[in-house]
Design an enzyme around this catalytic site. Sequence first.
Site, PDB file in Angstrom:
ATOM      1  N   CYS C 154       1.814  28.740 -25.670  1.00  0.00           N
ATOM      2  CA  CYS C 154       2.305  30.073 -26.008  1.00  0.00           C
ATOM      3  C   CYS C 154       1.217  31.033 -26.481  1.00  0.00           C
ATOM      4  O   CYS C 154       1.496  32.185 -26.788  1.00  0.00           O
ATOM      5  CB  CYS C 154       3.400  29.957 -27.051  1.00  0.00           C
ATOM      6  SG  CYS C 154       4.684  28.839 -26.490  1.00  0.00           S
ATOM      7  N   HIS C 287       3.721  37.010 -33.877  1.00  0.00           N
ATOM      8  CA  HIS C 287       4.277  36.086 -32.880  1.00  0.00           C
ATOM      9  C   HIS C 287       5.799  36.082 -33.041  1.00  0.00           C
ATOM     10  O   HIS C 287       6.521  36.183 -32.063  1.00  0.00           O
ATOM     11  CB  HIS C 287       3.673  34.703 -33.089  1.00  0.00           C
ATOM     12  CG  HIS C 287       3.980  33.733 -32.003  1.00  0.00           C
ATOM     13  ND1 HIS C 287       3.687  33.976 -30.689  1.00  0.00           N
ATOM     14  CD2 HIS C 287       4.569  32.490 -32.030  1.00  0.00           C
ATOM     15  CE1 HIS C 287       4.074  32.943 -29.945  1.00  0.00           C
ATOM     16  NE2 HIS C 287       4.610  32.032 -30.741  1.00  0.00           N
ATOM     17  N   HIS C 320      10.987  35.048 -25.799  1.00  0.00           N
ATOM     18  CA  HIS C 320       9.664  34.418 -25.861  1.00  0.00           C
ATOM     19  C   HIS C 320       9.240  34.111 -24.421  1.00  0.00           C
ATOM     20  O   HIS C 320       9.812  33.247 -23.770  1.00  0.00           O
ATOM     21  CB  HIS C 320       9.723  33.149 -26.701  1.00  0.00           C
ATOM     22  CG  HIS C 320       8.372  32.553 -26.987  1.00  0.00           C
ATOM     23  ND1 HIS C 320       7.206  33.069 -26.446  1.00  0.00           N
ATOM     24  CD2 HIS C 320       8.004  31.495 -27.747  1.00  0.00           C
ATOM     25  CE1 HIS C 320       6.179  32.341 -26.862  1.00  0.00           C
ATOM     26  NE2 HIS C 320       6.629  31.386 -27.651  1.00  0.00           N
TER      27      HIS C 320
END
Lengths: 382, 85, 390
Positions: C154, C287, C320
């Site tokens: 990620c 994030h 995400h």
Amino acid sequence: MSGPDRIVIEGIGAVGGFGCGISVLSRALTEASSSPGTFDLSTGSGTVRIPAFLADVSRLGEFIPVRTLRRIDRFSRLALLGSHLALADAELPEAERSRLGIIIASGYGATGITYAFLKSFISDGDICASPTYFANSVHNSAAAHISIQLGATGPSLTVTHFHLSVPSALATARLWLAEGRVQRVLFGAVDELSELIGYVRFRMRHAPPDTPMTPLWTEMETSIPAEGAAFLLLARESAARGGYCTLEASTTGSMPNSGVPFPEAGLLVLGADGCPESGGRYAAAAQNVRVACYTPLYGSMPSGPAFDVAAGALILKGGRLFPSPGAAFRDFPATVPAGGDPVGTDRIACLTLAEDNAYGLTTLGKLPDTACVRAREGRTSS
Amino acid sequence: MTTVEKLKAILVKDLNLEELTPGDIDENAPLFGEGLGLDSLDAVELVVVVQKHFGIDIQNMDEAKAAFQSVRSLASYIEGRLSGG
Amino acid sequence: MSVEPIPITGMGCICAAGRNLSDSMRALLRGERHPAPPVRFASDHPIPHPVFEAVDFEEPPDFLRTSAFALHAAREAIADAGLDRESLGALRVGVCVGTTVGAVMSDETFCRGCLAGEVPDMAPIRRILRSNPADVIAREFGLSGPRQTVVTACSSGTDAVGIAGSWIRAGLCDAAIAGGADELGRITYIGFISLMITDDSPCKPFDRHRKGLNLGEGAAMVVLASERVLRRSGMRARSLVLGYGSAGDAYHLTAPRPDGAGLRSAISEALAASGVSPASVAFVNAHGTGTPDNDRVESRVLQDMLPGVPFLSTKGYTGHTLGAAGAIEAVFTAACLEMGKIPANAGFETPDPEIGITPVREVTMVEGTVALSESLAFGGNNSVVVLGKA
């Protein structure tokens, strides 16, 4: 390219079809021999036995307790073994481990555990998907396992880019060191011959039985699929305590019409791995230059170029060439030096021809007789 | 085979506790932390293990945490769910 | 020691919020979001989980959707930079792309065929072998420079932008296309649900009642160029990559380190490389996945290192997007610096006493010329890019 910030290969860890450890690789290169084992594939029409270079990871137990390994898949085990072998080869003190940068290159990634994850929900339903398999299937899981085992909190990178993975990731390793982000990078190339990759290779690139790898032959496929790990401990020269050679450059890009620009390399190690299409391209690139090819010793895998770098490093350190295995240059009018000849150059380049007309070129240099070399020799003789 | 015995065998196999045999597991010891030494990833794997072997759906980690104290507490939870509790 | 800033001369983006960067920014500033159960694929999981699909995007049959996203965003970025195939051909241009799915050698249909003892069609595998996202962009635009496909989970998109900046500083190329791309499919959907870190309602980053993330998909690309090329080619700097930092947790495969040590190191390295003091940071694009662990660790670090600096997560608008997330958030961050305002942190309602700080709750004007975009990844990768107003 020489300057105060040269990058040194301080240690090498290698495991593959030839065996485990740098001395075993060195012996296979000297003797120009390594025999593939076999891999049983289940296919739609029954089990097929294919030749393959398989790695044995049993020595990992010397470095890591069994309990710690319980959730770690084969891909990461290969990587952990390669990384510990490289650190042991360089005799890196424990205290230095936490500051390592970690870079992993893999052509295909953790395909075995990814396939196992798919199996978990294909056979038992989406709700029974295994989270442990999923977590290990993430591409950077090997880098994560290494950083956890070593307590290495430096930067970490994983590159998965088929045959370009190794030269591309080495380029970034060089940058990290040149920028001073870290003093050392533990670089590793890993590929695993999983059930999935074995089957894909069987379907797409299929050599006839009992055919030795003949990498520059354009008549037919002769590749033997392989797995393994080749790790390099890289250090800034100012921090290095000796080593094999320097890593002068690593470049990737599209092949120019004029061919690959070799920077004054006296020897070109070809990553040709038995695919007739790329074999022809390698043959074209290898005109008018001294060449060697060692892929028949460790087989065909997209991260194979790291083994070529390991071989080049051993040549530069030992000062003698390794013979290219017998069948490597069948029907090919190249300038192939014999084994045991003096190197005759302080530059070796390793060429990788990748998908999409891309190439990678990694250049190694002879380590100059400096203080760090003396330090190393003093250390090993003591 | 009792639920406790069945669970021990499943844990050894499905959580790859390679160096243990089912007989090594103390059913009253904590599964996580200092007991069996499992962690958060094992916890979510255990949710799937319970689903796969017993057909019991654990919806969230709060529910799981209560059930996952020890092998014995998990066995009681499973027996309770199977009897419609 | 600070490094030379690298100009961003073009930006492109596709995600659930919009098919290009300006549409996406408009949706963010209006507070629009449309998470819904997946429509492009089915799952027999009993509880549907909302996702952020780019529903109006169809990929060509010969590419992975991931690579089609990458190409779509690259086209926008290249056009935004005022470049075309011909002008790109005159430069040495590299490509650095972060992804997760774009580098996976498995296809569910193919694997099901194998497991059923059939002889499955090889077309899905051939498609994967043709679809490496960096190669697809290099092929389409005839780019000759270095290539790299970054798979640090990620944080891949953030890492790709940081690495491409290093290439230019080191003179490995004149310009670079850098970013991230990822598609949403059954494998990631089922995988994240199995980890029990997905929310079965729209995600709520930093909220007390947050239950997890929603997945998304898309891509973002930037064109980076050296100052020398910038002057010669007539491109303008739209934003600047001031610095980058990354560090590992060395802690756990999926859980962030509770003390956030890796993230702290990454922020410190990125700020030092940028020559920027914490006090001059206008905002942080966090994030902020909406998982209990991520948001707790991340907010603790922000509170300590960048106290009082406004922060938000844009994942409430995009989901995400994994390997694309760092790149999408970097272009959002640059666009926000241009506009002097940041959107509200979608999904946030109730402050979490355990967190102690709150993200921005409405569209907020920001002053200053520097902002951070953060990524935390599985495997304990933490990466931070510092962006500056041109």
